[in-house]
Design an enzyme around this catalytic site. Structure first.
Site, PDB file in Angstrom:
ATOM      1  N   CYS A  74       0.867  -1.181   0.000  1.00 17.08           N
ATOM      2  CA  CYS A  74       0.000   0.000   0.000  1.00 17.08           C
ATOM      3  C   CYS A  74       0.900   1.226   0.000  1.00 17.08           C
ATOM      4  CB  CYS A  74      -0.891  -0.020   1.245  1.00 17.08           C
ATOM      5  SG  CYS A  74      -1.863   1.480   1.511  1.00 17.08           S
ATOM      6  N   CYS A 189      -0.497   3.441  -6.576  1.00 20.52           N
ATOM      7  CA  CYS A 189      -1.454   2.803  -5.665  1.00 20.52           C
ATOM      8  C   CYS A 189      -1.599   1.383  -6.155  1.00 20.52           C
ATOM      9  CB  CYS A 189      -2.802   3.531  -5.687  1.00 20.52           C
ATOM     10  SG  CYS A 189      -4.112   2.694  -4.746  1.00 20.52           S
TER      11      CYS A 189
END
Length: 268
Positions: A74, A189
């Site tokens: 992440c 992302c």
């Protein structure tokens, strides 16, 4: 001795892009995938509160699973707490997922790069330090989207995605300057690679979309002790845990497709 797993962590299911790639390089290791969906999306949190939340959650996860290494799949979490996690748990290797700005700067031909990320990653000092260190000679456009991670979660569950809205979200990535055009977009992302085919269809012009998953996987392989890099393949499904404790049929089907068995947190 019980095999120590590799632990993956993400706010949702975007980290599955990194898990998929890591399995190619480390096919015989047990994996545990943690989706902190109870806190999704991270962009709605205040920075200090989110940092405390992730640090506290990792203390629990490390105690439960004793992983041989952790992959923070992440970008938001990596740019926010990676240093704190390494300082708090010096005996556990942590691999972060950070914007692939260095390879983008090395590969661009036009000198125009865009970084497509969440708003949190865009504003993080870590991201700006990467630009200063590796892309100071490039024109870097930072594009923060509050919608795309949610679109990816819907897309993977076979829910409809608003294509017009998606096109609007990626439009700022395409820059014309002095006769040159953006030629590389960094997917900052882990959710976004799942949408890359939609990105290509809605792009203003062709670009290279850089996904850091392979680099993360190679780094994970390099950090495993030599004796752990070759093991006898065991018959098992890797595990997935959702911090909310709630999943639906579409999510269960998705996880099964990735070779993951959904279990309550702390159970195997």
């Amino acid at each position: 001795m019980t095999e120590r797993p590799i632990l993956f962590f993400d706010s949702g299911i975007g980290g599955l892009t990194v898990l998929r790639e890591t399995r190619i390089f480390i096919p015989d290791r047990k994996f545990i995938y943690i989706a902190d969906d109870a806190a999704f999306p991270y962009g709605n949190w205040e920075e200090d509160e989110l940092k405390s939340h992730i640090i506290d959650l990792f203390a629990k996860l490390l105690n439960l699973y004793n992983p041989i290494l952790c992959i923070v799949a992440c970008n938001t979490a990596s740019t926010l707490v990676l240093k704190d996690l390494r300082r708090a748990h010096p005996d556990v290797p942590f691999i972060g997922t950070v914007p692939a700005i260095k390879p983008a700067a090395e590969q661009t031909r036009s000198g125009l790069i865009s970084v497509l990320a969440t708003p949190g990653t865009v504003k993080r000092a870590y991201t700006h330090e990467l630009i200063s260190s590796f892309a100071s000679k490039c024109h870097v456009r930072l594009v923060g989207s509050a919608k795309l991670a949610g679109f990816a979660e819907d897309y993977l569950r076979r829910k409809p995605v608003d294509r017009a809205s998606l096109k609007q979200e990626i439009a700022p990535c395409f820059v014309e300057k002095d006769g040159h055009h953006t030629d590389i977009v960094v997917l900052a992302c882990t959710h976004y690679p799942f949408l890359v085919n939609l990105f290509r269809k809605n792009a203003k012009w062709p670009v290279d979309w850089i996904d850091p998953a392979e680099a993360v996987a190679k780094r994970a392989l390099s950090l495993l002790p030599d004796a752990d890099q070759v093991q006898t393949l065991t018959e098992h499904l890797d595990l997935a845990h959702f911090t909310s404790g709630r999943t639906d049929y579409a999510t269960n089907r998705l996880l099964h497709g990735f070779g993951l068995r959904l279990t309550p947190l702390g159970q195997e």
